[in-house]
Design a protein around this motif. Structure first.
Motif, PDB file in Angstrom:
ATOM      1  N   ARG A  26       4.155  -0.085   2.218  1.00 61.74           N
ATOM      2  CA  ARG A  26       5.501  -0.466   1.717  1.00 61.74           C
ATOM      3  C   ARG A  26       5.380  -0.897   0.309  1.00 61.74           C
ATOM      4  N   ARG A  27       6.034  -0.678  -0.695  1.00 63.41           N
ATOM      5  CA  ARG A  27       5.977  -1.203  -1.855  1.00 63.41           C
ATOM      6  C   ARG A  27       6.736  -2.504  -2.010  1.00 63.41           C
ATOM      7  N   ARG A  28       7.560  -2.868  -1.227  1.00 58.74           N
ATOM      8  CA  ARG A  28       8.283  -4.289  -1.353  1.00 58.74           C
ATOM      9  C   ARG A  28       8.016  -4.855   0.190  1.00 58.74           C
ATOM     10  N   GLU A  29       7.116  -5.999   0.245  1.00 53.52           N
ATOM     11  CA  GLU A  29       6.866  -6.726   1.128  1.00 53.52           C
ATOM     12  C   GLU A  29       8.089  -7.562   1.726  1.00 53.52           C
ATOM     13  N   GLU A  30       8.294  -7.273   3.035  1.00 54.03           N
ATOM     14  CA  GLU A  30       9.281  -8.203   3.742  1.00 54.03           C
ATOM     15  C   GLU A  30       8.659  -9.273   4.734  1.00 54.03           C
ATOM     16  N   LYS A  37       4.583 -10.786   7.879  1.00 53.75           N
ATOM     17  CA  LYS A  37       4.572  -9.755   6.690  1.00 53.75           C
ATOM     18  C   LYS A  37       4.700  -8.511   7.168  1.00 53.75           C
ATOM     19  N   VAL A  39       4.011  -4.879   5.522  1.00 50.93           N
ATOM     20  CA  VAL A  39       3.212  -4.320   4.390  1.00 50.93           C
ATOM     21  C   VAL A  39       2.971  -2.842   4.761  1.00 50.93           C
ATOM     22  N   ASP A 107       9.994   4.913  -4.635  1.00 48.10           N
ATOM     23  CA  ASP A 107      10.188   3.303  -4.929  1.00 48.10           C
ATOM     24  C   ASP A 107      10.057   2.489  -3.753  1.00 48.10           C
ATOM     25  N   GLU A 108      10.086   3.020  -2.497  1.00 47.97           N
ATOM     26  CA  GLU A 108       9.922   2.611  -1.144  1.00 47.97           C
ATOM     27  C   GLU A 108       8.449   2.381  -0.719  1.00 47.97           C
ATOM     28  N   ARG A 110       4.357   2.640  -1.509  1.00 46.68           N
ATOM     29  CA  ARG A 110       3.274   2.532  -2.326  1.00 46.68           C
ATOM     30  C   ARG A 110       2.142   3.710  -2.114  1.00 46.68           C
TER      31      ARG A 110
END
Length: 163
Positions: A26-30, A37, A39, A107-108, A110
């Motif tokens: 993922r581009r944005r880590e939650e 995490k 990822v 954008d979601e 990577r």
């Protein structure tokens, strides 16, 4: 959160003919409960209102990775212990060995990567569903025994009722 419906997502555990599993970075880590995490994960996403979960899994795999898949069966449904979502896990195989299109969610996502089934638990960064873990073990064993096509055929026969 009383009265609020938990989001529903559908994820794909996608195997290729060599027994490798498709995962995404993922581009944005939650961050979830306990600092977990998110990822690396299985491709998938939110179910659109009125959409069947199985169709969501196939759609999200295609838009996130470019791979067209045939969903064989539902593996598990659970409330994720670290993230407030209801997750449906589906086992799928590739329609073709190569992507059929470019991923449409840059954008979601990577990175898209194929990893051996035996390594998934070391890479996926959130709590791995026990039924998915068992499926990955069966895939790993079938690769070692050179019986992956038989495993996929047996799962496919079971799937007529499951999907």
């Amino acid at each position: 959160m009383a009265g609020r419906k938990r989001p529903s997502i559908a994820l794909g555990v996608v195997a290729d003919r060599w027994g490798r599993i498709l995962i995404i970075r993922r581009r944005r880590e939650e961050t979830g409960e306990g600092g977990a995490k998110l990822v690396w994960a299985f491709p998938g996403g939110r179910v659109i209102k009125g959409e069947r979960k199985v169709n969501c899994a196939a759609r999200e795999i295609l838009v996130e990775t470019g791979y067209a898949v045939r969903v064989l069966r539902l593996v598990s449904v659970r409330r994720h212990p670290e993230f407030n979502v209801l997750v449906s896990y589906y086992f799928a195989v590739l329609e073709r060995d190569k992507p059929v299109c470019e991923p449409s969610e840059p954008d979601e996502i990577r990175e898209v990567q194929w990893v051996s089934a035996s390594r998934v638990a070391d890479i996926v960064t959130s709590n791995l569903d026990p039924a998915v873990r068992r499926l990955l073990g069966r895939i790993t064993k079938s690769v070692r025994c050179r019986s992956l096509p038989r495993l996929i055929a047996s799962i496919s026969r079971l799937s007529r009722k499951a999907v």
